[in-house]
Scaffold this motif. Structure first.
Motif, short mmCIF file in Angstrom:
data_model
loop_
_atom_site.label_atom_id
_atom_site.label_comp_id
_atom_site.label_asym_id
_atom_site.label_seq_id
_atom_site.Cartn_x
_atom_site.Cartn_y
_atom_site.Cartn_z
N MET A 1 0.84 -1.20 0.00
CA MET A 1 0.00 0.00 0.00
C MET A 1 0.88 1.25 0.00
O MET A 1 1.82 1.36 0.77
N LYS A 2 0.54 2.18 -0.88
CA LYS A 2 1.29 3.42 -0.94
C LYS A 2 0.74 4.43 0.05
O LYS A 2 -0.46 4.54 0.23
N LYS A 3 1.64 5.16 0.67
CA LYS A 3 1.19 6.25 1.51
C LYS A 3 1.00 7.50 0.67
O LYS A 3 1.60 7.64 -0.39
N ILE A 4 0.17 8.38 1.14
CA ILE A 4 0.02 9.66 0.46
C ILE A 4 1.38 10.34 0.41
O ILE A 4 2.16 10.29 1.35
N GLN A 5 1.67 10.97 -0.72
CA GLN A 5 3.00 11.52 -0.93
C GLN A 5 3.01 13.04 -0.74
O GLN A 5 2.07 13.72 -1.12
N GLU A 6 4.10 13.51 -0.16
CA GLU A 6 4.31 14.95 -0.11
C GLU A 6 5.05 15.35 -1.39
O GLU A 6 6.17 14.89 -1.64
N GLU A 7 4.43 16.19 -2.19
CA GLU A 7 5.05 16.63 -3.44
C GLU A 7 6.04 17.76 -3.14
O GLU A 7 5.70 18.73 -2.45
N LYS A 8 7.25 17.63 -3.64
CA LYS A 8 8.26 18.67 -3.49
C LYS A 8 8.23 19.55 -4.74
O LYS A 8 8.57 19.09 -5.83
N ILE A 9 7.82 20.77 -4.58
CA ILE A 9 7.69 21.69 -5.71
C ILE A 9 8.94 22.56 -5.81
O ILE A 9 9.32 23.20 -4.82
N ILE A 10 9.55 22.57 -6.97
CA ILE A 10 10.76 23.34 -7.20
C ILE A 10 10.40 24.61 -7.97
O ILE A 10 9.80 24.54 -9.04
N PHE A 11 10.78 25.76 -7.41
CA PHE A 11 10.51 27.04 -8.05
C PHE A 11 11.78 27.57 -8.72
O PHE A 11 12.89 27.36 -8.23
N GLU A 12 11.60 28.25 -9.83
CA GLU A 12 12.74 28.87 -10.49
C GLU A 12 13.25 30.04 -9.64
O GLU A 12 12.52 30.61 -8.82
N ASN A 13 14.51 30.37 -9.84
CA ASN A 13 15.09 31.51 -9.13
C ASN A 13 14.30 32.79 -9.43
O ASN A 13 13.86 33.01 -10.55
N GLU A 14 14.13 33.59 -8.39
CA GLU A 14 13.47 34.89 -8.50
C GLU A 14 11.99 34.78 -8.84
O GLU A 14 11.38 35.73 -9.32
N LEU A 15 11.40 33.62 -8.58
CA LEU A 15 9.96 33.45 -8.78
C LEU A 15 9.34 32.86 -7.52
O LEU A 15 9.88 31.91 -6.95
N SER A 16 8.22 33.43 -7.10
CA SER A 16 7.51 32.91 -5.93
C SER A 16 6.26 32.15 -6.34
O SER A 16 5.42 31.81 -5.50
N PHE A 17 6.13 31.88 -7.64
CA PHE A 17 5.01 31.12 -8.14
C PHE A 17 5.50 30.28 -9.31
O PHE A 17 6.57 30.52 -9.88
N LYS A 18 4.69 29.28 -9.67
CA LYS A 18 5.10 28.37 -10.74
C LYS A 18 3.88 27.98 -11.55
O LYS A 18 2.83 27.66 -10.98
N SER A 19 4.00 27.98 -12.87
CA SER A 19 2.94 27.47 -13.73
C SER A 19 3.48 26.26 -14.49
O SER A 19 4.64 26.25 -14.92
N SER A 20 2.66 25.24 -14.65
CA SER A 20 3.08 24.03 -15.34
C SER A 20 1.88 23.37 -16.00
O SER A 20 0.72 23.74 -15.75
N PHE A 21 2.16 22.37 -16.84
CA PHE A 21 1.12 21.66 -17.57
C PHE A 21 1.35 20.16 -17.41
O PHE A 21 1.74 19.47 -18.35
N PRO A 22 1.12 19.65 -16.21
CA PRO A 22 1.46 18.26 -15.91
C PRO A 22 0.56 17.25 -16.64
O PRO A 22 -0.60 17.54 -16.94
N SER A 23 1.12 16.09 -16.91
CA SER A 23 0.37 14.99 -17.51
C SER A 23 0.64 13.73 -16.71
O SER A 23 1.70 13.12 -16.82
N LEU A 24 -0.34 13.36 -15.88
CA LEU A 24 -0.18 12.19 -14.98
C LEU A 24 -1.36 11.25 -15.11
O LEU A 24 -1.72 10.56 -14.16
N ARG A 25 -1.99 11.23 -16.28
CA ARG A 25 -3.25 10.53 -16.44
C ARG A 25 -3.20 9.05 -16.06
O ARG A 25 -4.20 8.47 -15.66
N ASN A 26 -2.03 8.43 -16.19
CA ASN A 26 -1.90 7.00 -15.89
C ASN A 26 -1.34 6.75 -14.49
O ASN A 26 -1.01 5.61 -14.15
N TYR A 27 -1.26 7.79 -13.70
CA TYR A 27 -0.63 7.68 -12.38
C TYR A 27 -1.61 8.13 -11.31
O TYR A 27 -2.12 9.25 -11.35
N PHE A 28 -1.90 7.27 -10.36
CA PHE A 28 -2.78 7.59 -9.24
C PHE A 28 -1.93 8.32 -8.20
O PHE A 28 -1.20 7.71 -7.43
N PHE A 29 -2.01 9.65 -8.19
CA PHE A 29 -1.09 10.45 -7.39
C PHE A 29 -1.82 11.17 -6.26
O PHE A 29 -2.25 12.31 -6.39
#
Length: 277
Positions: A1-29
């Motif tokens: 059984m998998k435990k709920i995961q803590e996602e580590k979000i990496i931000f670019e330098n000099e940015l306090s926000f991040k935009s992305s277009f993730p594709s995880l359709r086959n992954y139960f995350f």
């Protein structure tokens, strides 16, 4: 059984926000993170699961998820083409907005975000347009655009509150492990006759205790959830030029008339009308 995961979000330098277009359709995350998250997705259908809330969305969804709220990726199980954009904000930026008098409306919005908010109507359309035009690499201009998006959300009354209780990380991890087992069971067996005794045993509960537990977690009976999931899968197959009768049996129903009646109840149109449109 998998435990709920803590996602580590990496931000670019000099940015306090991040935009992305993730594709995880086959992954139960199943995951959480301390950053605030705004998600916009366009798809024929999908599963919305934030905290204890479970429901379906159709065509598009705009969700604000507060810090440390466990949630499932919104593209899980989608087989057709879809668009998904995710904007995440550092806690330091959230703190600044919370402490800025000019952002009092935004502060109220952020204070409600720990329940999970789903936006709709004109608000969703306007914010979706802005998200598609959003450019995080513009730094200061991007930040101002982001604040404007949150101001629009803050001034809107076109939203649904997804949870009634505080859903931050103190939510029991064991519940999330159980829910993952249940989801995987339904996903792998929806085309067969689902056995509630079997899934109850898989999560170490008696059948009656499982039924009570599932209703408490989701506000749905297991049968209603399973049928809703089957109808969601039926939408995917109907878009793949498969006949209504084939789809009916392919998603686990034995009666075309019952399938059609349930489909119309949940979708608002018959399978044939949906397929034609």
């Amino acid at each position: 059984m998998k435990k709920i995961q803590e996602e580590k979000i990496i931000f670019e330098n000099e940015l306090s926000f991040k935009s992305s277009f993730p594709s995880l359709r086959n992954y139960f995350f199943w995951h959480y993170h301390p950053e605030l998250e705004l998600v916009y997705i366009e798809a024929p259908h999908g599963i919305r699961n934030v905290g204890k809330h479970i429901s379906n969305f159709t065509e598009s969804d705009l969700i604000l998820i507060g810090p440390n709220i466990p949630h499932l990726n919104f593209d899980y199980g989608i087989k057709t083409h879809y668009y998904q954009a995710v904007i995440q904000m550092k806690t330091s930026l959230v703190d600044v907005l919370m402490d800025t008098p000019e952002c009092n409306k935004i502060k109220e919005l952020l204070e409600r975000s720990y329940l999970g908010l789903s936006f709709k109507g004109k608000t969703k359309k306007e914010v979706a347009r802005r998200i598609k035009d959003f450019k995080s690499e513009r730094k200061l201009d991007g930040l101002l655009d982001l604040i404007k998006i949150f101001q629009i959300l803050a001034e809107s009354n076109e939203f649904d509150v997804l949870n009634t209780d505080d859903m931050r990380v103190r939510l029991c991890f064991h519940d999330k492990i159980r829910m993952e087992i249940i989801y995987n069971y339904v996903h792998e067996n929806y085309h067969n006759k689902l056995n509630v005794h079997e899934i109850a045993q898989a999560v170490n509960l008696t059948t009656s205790a499982f039924c009570r537990y599932f209703k408490k977690q989701t506000n749905l009976t297991f049968t209603n959830f399973a049928n809703s999931y089957r109808i969601s899968m039926a939408k995917i197959f109907l878009l793949q030029n498969i006949s209504v009768s084939e789809v009916c049996y392919q998603v686990g129903f034995n009666s075309i008339s019952y399938f059609s009646t349930l489909f119309k109840k949940l979708v608002g149109k018959t399978p044939m009308d949906f397929k034609s449109k």
